[in-house]
Each structure stands twice: as C-alpha cells, then as structure tokens.
Design an enzyme around this catalytic site. Structure first.
Site, PDB file in Angstrom:
ATOM      1  N   GLY A 323       3.528 -31.687 -12.595  1.00  9.66           N
ATOM      2  CA  GLY A 323       2.395 -32.101 -13.419  1.00  9.66           C
ATOM      3  C   GLY A 323       2.142 -31.131 -14.561  1.00  9.66           C
ATOM      4  N   SER A 324       0.888 -31.018 -14.967  1.00 10.93           N
ATOM      5  CA  SER A 324       0.561 -30.322 -16.217  1.00 10.93           C
ATOM      6  C   SER A 324       0.758 -28.817 -16.193  1.00 10.93           C
ATOM      7  CB  SER A 324      -0.887 -30.637 -16.617  1.00 10.93           C
ATOM      8  OG  SER A 324      -1.013 -31.993 -16.988  1.00 10.93           O
ATOM      9  N   THR A 325       0.980 -28.220 -15.027  1.00 11.40           N
ATOM     10  CA  THR A 325       1.307 -26.789 -15.037  1.00 11.40           C
ATOM     11  C   THR A 325       2.669 -26.546 -15.681  1.00 11.40           C
ATOM     12  OG1 THR A 325       2.083 -27.044 -12.762  1.00 11.40           O
ATOM     13  CG2 THR A 325      -0.134 -26.140 -13.074  1.00 11.40           C
ATOM     14  N   LYS A 327       3.321 -27.609 -18.530  1.00 10.16           N
ATOM     15  CA  LYS A 327       3.014 -27.450 -19.958  1.00 10.16           C
ATOM     16  C   LYS A 327       3.017 -25.991 -20.391  1.00 10.16           C
ATOM     17  CE  LYS A 327       0.356 -31.758 -20.043  1.00 10.16           C
ATOM     18  NZ  LYS A 327      -0.967 -32.391 -20.030  1.00 10.16           N
TER      19      LYS A 327
END
Length: 723
Positions: A323-325, A327
C-alpha cells in the site's frame, strides 16, 4: 556260537569305543585349535566379544550454544527439567539399611507437599496405591526446576527419584519467538519425548535455532575404559577419552529492554483488537541491526503455548501488498531523478490508465493541488504521475535497486522473494502506490534504510557476533551495504518532505507525532485479495493498515514499521490507523528516549524491573518482596511456601504486570474477573491445566468458582467479552 562269546564281544566294543572317543577328541581338538588360531566362531570375533564384556564407554554430552541479546542477557539456554517419581515396591531394595522405596508414606507426603502444588492428602492417596511399582504426580510433578529438585533431595526421602530431560529454556517468555525459534529433542506422534532419544541432541525447528543449528550444536565427546565384573576399573588399563566440544554462542542485535517493551505493547493491542496478523520492526538504519521485532500471533518458546496459532514468521515468510508506505520509495526515486517539484500542480481524484483507472482514496479528489499536498494527502494519482515522469522502465530499475523481488538474505528460514509481474500499463502504474506487487516486511525495512541512511541501503541483520565459548574467539557480523539506490542529497530531501505527512494540516500521519521529537513518516492502507474470489475485499476493516516512521527526522537513528491486518473494531469512532498508532507511538517514544539515556537510573525510571526470585520462601515474605516492585500478584494454592512463579526470576517485567505465584498444598482457583486471555494462559502454564475460551475480550465468567480446588479439573472454561 562264536558271536555269543562274551569276552570277544566286550573286546570288540572296547576297541570301537576307543576309536569313537579318539575321533571325537580329535574333532574337539581340531575345533578348539581352529577357534584359537582364527579367534572367531560362527563369524563372531571372540576377542572383540571379550573386549566388549569388560569395556565400558559413555557419551560426554556437549552443550548447545546459548543465544543472547546484544547486552549478553540470555534469550535461549540449555536446561534440564525433572519429573518426580515415587518407588513403591521393595523389589529393587538390596538391603534393609538402604531402602530404595518409600518407607514412611506419611512423612514423604508431608515433605513433598511443601514443594509441589498438591495437598498432603492427595499425595498420600497416590502413595497408598496397590499393585504398582512406582507412581508419578501428574503435571505438578513434571518440569520441576533444579532448585525444587535439590530442595526435595535435601529431605532425604527414600524411594523418591527423578527423571531428567534436556530441554531448551527461553527465560523471557514471548520474545521475538518466531525469529529466535526453538529447539527440542525428537518427539513421538503424541508430542512426548521419544524413548529412543535419550542420546539425541536438541535440534532447532524454527528461526535462528534452525538456521544456525550447525553453529549452535556441539560435538559430543566419549570416554572408554575396562572394568571387571564388579564394576571396578582394571589396573593398568588404558582410559581413552575425547572431550566434548560445546556449540558456539550467538549474540543477537535485539535489545532486551526494547524487545520486552514491544512485546508488552503488542500483547495489549492484540488482546484489544484481535487482528488477523500484526508486525512491528525497529531497526538501526545506519547498521541494519534489528533492535526489536515481533508479531502476533506468537508463542512462548519454553511452554510452546500459542505455537499452533501460526507457524509462519510474518517478517520474512509472509508476502503482502504494502500500500501507500511504498510511496516512500517512489518519492525517493522521483527526487533522485529530479522530477518531484513540490509546487507543481496536477488534477487529483482519478486518472485513466490503459487497462483501467487509478483513483485516490477520495474518489472526487481535492481539485488542482500541488505534488507536496498530494504527498501529504497520500494521493495515488500524484504518484502515478511521478512514475510516468520518471519513465516506467526507469522506475522498474529503482524497484530492483531497492530490493523488490529479491530476498534480503537475513539467514532466517523460508524467506520469500515477493512478486512483481510488472507487465501491463495498469500493473506498472499500481506499483507506484504499493499495489500489484507483494513484499515482505524485511524487504521494506531494507529499502527504508536507504532513505534513512544517506542513500546507503543496509542489509537487515539479527546477529551481531558468534562466540566460541572454549577459546573466546569472536566472529563479528559487520554491517553490509547492499546498494546505494539514491544519493545522500536525495535521501535528506525525501526525509524533509516526509515530515510534512506528520506536521502539515493535510497530513495523513498527524496522529504519529511524538512530543519532543521530529518524525518523518508515511501511512498506508493496503487492500487484501480474497483467496476465494481472487478479488480485493471491499468495506469493513479488510485492509493492512501500516505506518513507517524515521526519527529523528534530520538524522534518523531508528526506523519503525508497523503493520496490522484486519483488526476487529467495534467502535465506529475508531479507525484502522488508531490501532497502528497504539503500537507505533509508545514504541517509537521509548526508542527515542533510549537514544538519550546515559545512566542506569534513567532506565529504571521507565517502569521496567527485573522479576525477583520468590520460590522457596514463605508466602508472607514473597508478598512483601513483590509488593516492593509494584506488580499485581495472584496466588494459587492454600499453602504457606511458594513453589513456582511466573514470570521466572530475572525476567524483565513492567510495573503493574500480573504475576502468578503458586504455593504448596491444594491448587485453588483464582477470581479471574476482568483478566485478559494472556493472564489466564499464565495460570494454565503454571498449573498444567487446560483452559478453553468462549468469546473475545476480558473474563466475565469462569466454569470453576473462585477458591475452588482445581487439582482434579482437566479443563476449565472461561468466557470472554468486550469491556
């Protein structure tokens, strides 16, 4: 008439017998001569048999190497457990002066009641059994410590003997259990130590115990000598001896103070929210050393309580979409490529990609916003745009440099590589915000180290050194730079941008502020594929919630990564991030406090204490001793002397933690109202009685009333409910 002459017949018979006897004698002489010359009969070496008859040999067992934390505190050590046995028959007693059986049953029962959790009456009942040679005392008579065995032996009770079994002791209970692993003797189908394993070595079956089994296992020695039929060593005989070589000791990178604290927080959050899985990993990014790491479900290495819940090491064996980690890595690559302009704007909300569409978590978007605000709000569209600016093939090269799709080679068993198909345009776009590829926790920790350590990506390591106890020779495991995927300047700039996630008014990481410290962080909420439908779950809490934090932000000394999968949340005011925060904030705060500790008194002020030894003393003295430590004490048993305790002596505990002590005499059921499941399991561990659970939460009902005798109970049922 001639044949009937008696004299001649006797003469013929005499001659015949003479030749038969002579022939027989010659056969025996020949046979004996053959045996004497050849030294064997029927293929058996007689000299060897004689030698075996008088030669005795025994194995000199080597010790398995110990495992310590970075400060030399024991994590796994060899131990011996003892089972109590009473011999009732007099058949094995050679002389009346030295009986080998129980003589005075009343005296024996009275003495044993001081050391095991069984009343004098119950012990006497066992000793009065008829037509049995020996008796055991159930679970309360097994797994006795050396101290209890010695105390019983000092009573000088005839007929009381002990069976001893080599075991592995994990004195800290649940303590990075899947990483450390466990070792045990060969067992049968029922889980009992096999009868033919008396000369077998402990063998590692998980974690470091398994991966470094050859290092930890010593080499047994032997002694050989000759003795006569009475057991005495023959004069002038040669004694052949080979000394055992003990296994080597392993020192971990784990810090016991942080690990114990992390475990206590993980247990508290796990009991409250019951996630499917949960991990927390604290690393020094400058060396790659793992300071503390844990997961739930977990287990107690000594008792094996909980080992059936999950065998898998979630840090290296479990793959998931981050997921967004992810990014953090996309941002670092974009900064390194010079394509991240924080003030440039784009249209948020959604973006069409060949094969589909990418949406922000706010599908309507926030209008035309800057890329810095897109980072703060964790916009998927922003990061797909950045990936396109870099070029899809260039981004793939960064993924490879950051170690995606490759194991970190930590040495732990069954480490997975993850999966990144990276074939179709939509697949490629999705990787920029952590979807469409799978990773392990250790891969992410390794990649994060590049951002936190001036662009140098460090290999995660759990072992600091290996020591030969015989020579003192140390093999130091040096920090290893895997690669440098980004420059120092890019790493520093990435950290500055990540601070905005925590401190800007739009930041998704505002909940992760730590007073007195500056944090760079990124949150994540990853979808999970339903194994039945092969589609993503939708709605509810069917996500992997996560956060990675680096601190102090200007020069990180620690990186903390927490993941929580599918927690149970019944309060609509609580979101998944709150569960992550319940682990992250106290652990990060404690880790940063340790960075500034300079003396022992400061450590003591952080609510951690060493569990004192209270076994073998009176209940009154034990309570007085424990009250000084400000712990919550529960007593099992109606006796006046403490015979067992949990936690064990010298374990690091937290103030107000529940302590279980057991006295001699009959075991009595405590009032468990309001207890957590973990505290109930402590009673199960110390008494050997099985507890079954209904519901989740904290104890509201128990099948056995408080203060009842629990000695003869096989199973006790406890009902749990949310507070």
């Amino acid at each position: 008439m001639k044949n009937k002459n008696p004299l001649k017949n006797r003469k013929k018979i005499t001659i015949l017998l003479f030749f038969v006897t002579l022939t027989t004698f010659m056969v025996f002489v020949g046979r004996f001569t053959y045996i004497m010359v050849k030294g064997e009969i029927n293929g058996e070496d007689l000299s060897q048999n004689v030698n075996n008859l008088y030669t005795r040999s025994s194995v000199l067992e080597a010790n398995r190497g110990a495992i310590y934390d970075m400060g030399g505190n024991p994590v796994a050590v060899d131990a011996t457990s003892y089972s109590l046995i009473a011999v009732l028959t007099d058949k094995w007693s050679n002389t009346p002066e030295k009986p080998q059986h129980v003589v005075d049953k009343q005296k024996t029962a009275r003495a044993l009641a001081k050391y095991i959790a069984m009343s004098e009456e119950e012990i006497l009942k066992k000793l009065n059994q008829k037509n049995v040679n020996q008796v055991e005392f159930g679970s309360v008579g097994k797994k006795l410590t050396y101290d209890i065995k010695s105390s019983i032996e000092e009573e000088k009770l005839p007929g009381i003997i002990f069976n001893e079994t080599p075991t592995r002791l994990y004195p800290n209970g649940i303590f990075a259990s899947h990483i450390v692993g466990y070792a045990e003797l060969p067992t049968n189908e029922d889980g009992e130590v096999s009868e033919d394993s008396s000369n077998a070595d402990l063998s590692g079956l998980m974690g470091i115990e398994q991966a470094y089994n050859d290092v930890l296992t010593g080499k047994d020695g032997a002694i050989e000598y000759q003795k006569d039929s009475f057991g005495y060593v023959l004069p002038n005989s040669t004694i052949k001896s080979t000394d055992p070589v003990d296994g080597k000791d392993i020192y971990l990178t784990l810090d016991k103070r942080m690990q114990v604290y992390l475990e206590s927080i993980m247990t508290e959050v796990n009991d409250k929210y019951k996630p499917v899985g949960m991990t927390a990993t604290l690393m020094n990014p400058e060396t790659g050393a793992i300071i503390a790491a844990s997961q739930r479900p977990s287990f107690n290495g000594t008792t094996k309580e909980g080992i059936g819940d999950l065998w898998q090491n979630l840090l290296v064996e479990n793959t998931f979409e981050p997921g967004s980690t992810m990014k953090v890595l996309t941002l670092a690559a974009a900064v390194n490529e010079g394509v991240f302009n924080p003030n440039e704007t784009y249209m948020s909300g959604s973006k069409k990609i060949e094969g589909g569409k990418v949406n922000d978590h706010n599908v309507n978007g926030w209008g035309q916003i800057s890329y810095l605000e897109g980072l703060e709000r964790s916009s998927n569209v922003a990061f797909v745009n950045l990936m396109e600016k870099m070029g899809t093939e260039n981004w793939k090269e960064y993924l490879d440099k950051f170690g995606m799709g490759k194991t970190t080679s930590t040495g732990l068993p069954n480490e997975q590589e993850g999966f990144n198909p990276y074939m179709w345009p939509l697949e490629k776009a999705n990787t920029s915000f952590g979807q469409g590829l799978t990773v392990t926790v250790m891969q992410m920790m390794q990649a994060y180290s590049a951002v936190a350590n001036e662009g140098k990506m460090m290999k995660p390591q759990f072992i600091s050194k290996i020591v030969d106890p015989a020579t003192g020779k140390e093999t130091i495991i040096e920090p290893e730079v895997v690669s440098e995927p980004i420059s120092k300047e890019s790493a520093d700039q990435t950290l500055n941008y990540l601070k905005e996630v925590v401190y800007s008014e739009n930041g998704t990481g505002q909940a992760y502020k730590i007073e007195g410290h500056e944090i760079a962080a990124k949150t994540g909420t990853a979808q999970i594929v339903n194994p039945d439908t092969k589609m993503y779950y939708s709605g509810g809490n069917n996500y992997v919630y996560s956060v990675v934090g680096m601190a102090p932000a200007d020069d990180p000394k620690v990186v903390l990564y927490v993941t929580v999968q599918q927690p149970t949340i019944n309060d609509p005011s609580i979101i998944g991030g709150d569960v992550v925060k319940a682990v992250f904030n106290p652990v990060m705060k404690r880790a940063l406090e340790y960075q500034h500790l300079t003396d022992k008194s400061q450590v003591q002020n952080l609510n951690q204490i060493d569990m004192p030894k209270v076994t073998g003393i009176s209940k009154v003295d034990a309570l007085e001793k424990l009250n000084e430590t400000k712990v919550d004490v529960t007593i099992i048993g109606n006796g006046d002397t403490v015979v067992q305790q949990l936690p064990l002596p010298q374990e690091t505990i937290i103030k107000n933690q529940r302590i279980i002590v057991m006295t001699n005499g009959a075991m009595t059921m405590p009032d468990m109202s309001g207890w957590s499941k973990n505290d109930v399991l402590k009673v199960s561990e110390i008494t050997g009685i099985k507890f079954t659970f209904k519901g989740e939460g904290y104890v509201v009902e128990q099948s056995l009333m408080p203060q009842s005798n629990m000695q003869n109970e096989e199973t006790i049922t406890v009902t749990l409910a949310s507070p």
